[in-house]
Design an enzyme around this catalytic site. Structure first.
Site, PDB file in Angstrom:
ATOM      1  N   ALA A   1       0.826  -1.201   0.000  1.00 10.30           N
ATOM      2  CA  ALA A   1       0.000   0.000   0.000  1.00 10.30           C
ATOM      3  C   ALA A   1       0.864   1.257   0.000  1.00 10.30           C
ATOM      4  O   ALA A   1       0.591   2.220  -0.732  1.00 10.30           O
ATOM      5  CB  ALA A   1      -0.941  -0.006   1.207  1.00 10.30           C
ATOM      6  N   ASP A   2       1.906   1.275   0.816  1.00 10.94           N
ATOM      7  CA  ASP A   2       2.800   2.433   0.844  1.00 10.94           C
ATOM      8  C   ASP A   2       3.383   2.706  -0.534  1.00 10.94           C
ATOM      9  O   ASP A   2       3.496   3.870  -0.958  1.00 10.94           O
ATOM     10  CB  ASP A   2       3.942   2.194   1.833  1.00 10.94           C
ATOM     11  CG  ASP A   2       3.530   2.415   3.277  1.00 10.94           C
ATOM     12  OD1 ASP A   2       2.524   3.107   3.515  1.00 10.94           O
ATOM     13  OD2 ASP A   2       4.217   1.899   4.177  1.00 10.94           O
ATOM     14  N   ARG A   3       3.757   1.659  -1.242  1.00 14.44           N
ATOM     15  CA  ARG A   3       4.416   1.859  -2.531  1.00 14.44           C
ATOM     16  C   ARG A   3       3.417   2.192  -3.643  1.00 14.44           C
ATOM     17  O   ARG A   3       3.705   3.028  -4.512  1.00 14.44           O
ATOM     18  CB  ARG A   3       5.266   0.638  -2.878  1.00 14.44           C
ATOM     19  CG  ARG A   3       6.424   0.465  -1.879  1.00 14.44           C
ATOM     20  CD  ARG A   3       7.416  -0.599  -2.282  1.00 14.44           C
ATOM     21  NE  ARG A   3       8.433  -0.760  -1.251  1.00 14.44           N
ATOM     22  CZ  ARG A   3       9.529   0.004  -1.129  1.00 14.44           C
ATOM     23  NH1 ARG A   3       9.729   0.997  -1.977  1.00 14.44           N
ATOM     24  NH2 ARG A   3      10.403  -0.219  -0.166  1.00 14.44           N
TER      25      ARG A   3
END
Length: 403
Positions: free
Chosen positions: A167-169
């Site tokens: 999700a962060d990426r």
């Protein structure tokens, strides 16, 4: 110099999503000033390191940046930040907007000193909904976007997280595109703006783009989900001595597979004969392929499939991928001498430009390594810098140990 040479970015982000996005912008040539609390980005502490605060997660998400430490809870620290923002093109943050408002660094505060700035917030949820003030982390977003449910449906029924900060990426990459689009609009209009990039909405759109399925329609045509992606047998194929990643997708590839393996019985089989039939019976198709691949070694299958022009790749682990022939020949995992950390691996910028080639501008900085340099650039005198240090608004870097 890279395609973003001349762009200045004040980076107030920490952990992974924001730093990943700003590292890309720095790799593309922007001057990224990483603003850290006096004790530094928490990812400095993750993993083995040769010096305190220089762990591998930090090193691989914060190159192409300069570091300045600031205590933003002090008025003097806020004043320094606003002076940095005055000459910047972009300010990026990933704390909740409510926290930025408490620091008196909301959009209106920053735009008052620089109306052309792109004020980019990367945070959990859109600010017009009931989740606006909730905290957000990668694990939470994998679960709430439906991804963990899909893993359960495709596996043993247990919801799990993908073993990478997906999700962060995903959101970080979306933020890069949104920031660049905002810069293009400013060049055309002369106006800056506030930009919000919410994790929940972005990640949900990414997951549901594949899996909305029959729920696209009202009334729904099914319960949603892309059957091929959710098949429990969609996984690397086990061979007689290992595993391979193989996909036989279109009719041409299936014809080549039947020719190469001599499986004439499957060529006209009602479950295998057409794309629609294979999709409708995807579990049976994958299960049969699983049995077929057990008959040969990985090397034998690799030779056969490459000759038949069927997509195949090895299954790497975290060490073998460093020896991959393609990545070795393209020098993707380049060995570099870091000024304080010695010899380290640094991954190349994957994109290529014919006119403005981009390479990392510098390796990840020590905490506060460039504080004095950056302060001098925006007009602080030596005496003023000493005063900021003495009042614990700014921290000078701790000397590294010899490697």
């Amino acid at each position: 110099m890279g395609p973003l040479a001349g762009i200045k970015i004040v980076d107030m982000t920490s952990v992974l999503m924001g730093p990943f996005a700003t590292q890309i912008l720095g790799d593309y040539g922007a001057d990224v000033i990483k603003v850290e609390a006096l004790d530094g980005d928490i990812t400095r502490q993750i993993g083995p390191s040769r010096n305190p605060g220089m762990g591998p997660v930090f090193l691989n998400a914060n190159r192409s940046k300069r570091s300045i430490t600031l205590d933003l809870k002090q008025d003097a620290g806020r004043d320094v930040l606003l002076r940095l923002a005055k000459s910047a093109d972009v300010l990026v943050y990933n704390i909740r907007p409510q926290a930025m408002a408490r620091l008196k660094l909301a959009y209106d505060d920053v735009a008052a000193v620089n109306p052309r700035i792109i004020y980019a917030g990367l945070f959990g949820f859109g600010q017009d909904g009931p989740y606006a003030a909730k905290p957000a982390y990668d694990d939470l977003l994998q679960g709430s976007s439906g991804l963990s449910h899909l893993i359960a449906r495709a596996g043993d029924g247990t919801p799990r997280y993908v073993p990478t900060a997906l999700a962060d990426r995903v959101v970080g990459l979306s933020a890069v595109g949104a920031i660049l689009a905002s810069l293009l609009h400013r060049e055309r209009s002369g106006r800056g703006q506030r930009l919000d990039v919410p994790m929940f909405e972005t990640m949900t759109g990414s997951v549901m783009g594949d899996h909305l399925g029959g729920l696209t329609y009202e009334p729904p045509l099914d319960r949603g989900g892309y059957p091929r992606h959710m098949s429990p047998d969609r996984r690397p194929y086990q061979t007689s001595d290992g595993f391979l990643s193989v996909i036989i997708y279109n009719d041409k590839q299936w014809k080549s597979f039947f020719d190469a393996t001599g499986r004439e019985d499957l060529r006209t089989h009602p479950k295998f004969s057409t794309f629609a039939a294979r999709l409708a019976h995807v579990d049976d198709v994958y299960a049969e392929l699983g049995r077929i691949f057990l008959a040969r070694t990985s090397a034998e299958w690799m030779k056969l499939l490459v000759a038949a022009d069927i997509p195949v790749m090895p299954i790497h682990d975290l060490e073998s991928i460093l020896q991959d022939r393609h990545l070795t020949e393209t020098n993707f995992f380049a060995l570099t001498e870091h000024p304080s950390e010695g010899r380290i691996r640094s991954m190349k910028v994957a994109a290529r430009w014919s006119e403005t080639p981009a390479e990392p501008q510098r390796l990840a900085p020590k905490l506060g390594e460039h504080s004095e340099e950056i302060l001098r650039e925006v007009g602080f005198s030596a005496a003023e810098i000493d005063a900021l240090v003495q009042s614990h608004v700014v921290r000078r870097p701790v000397p590294a140990v010899d490697i």
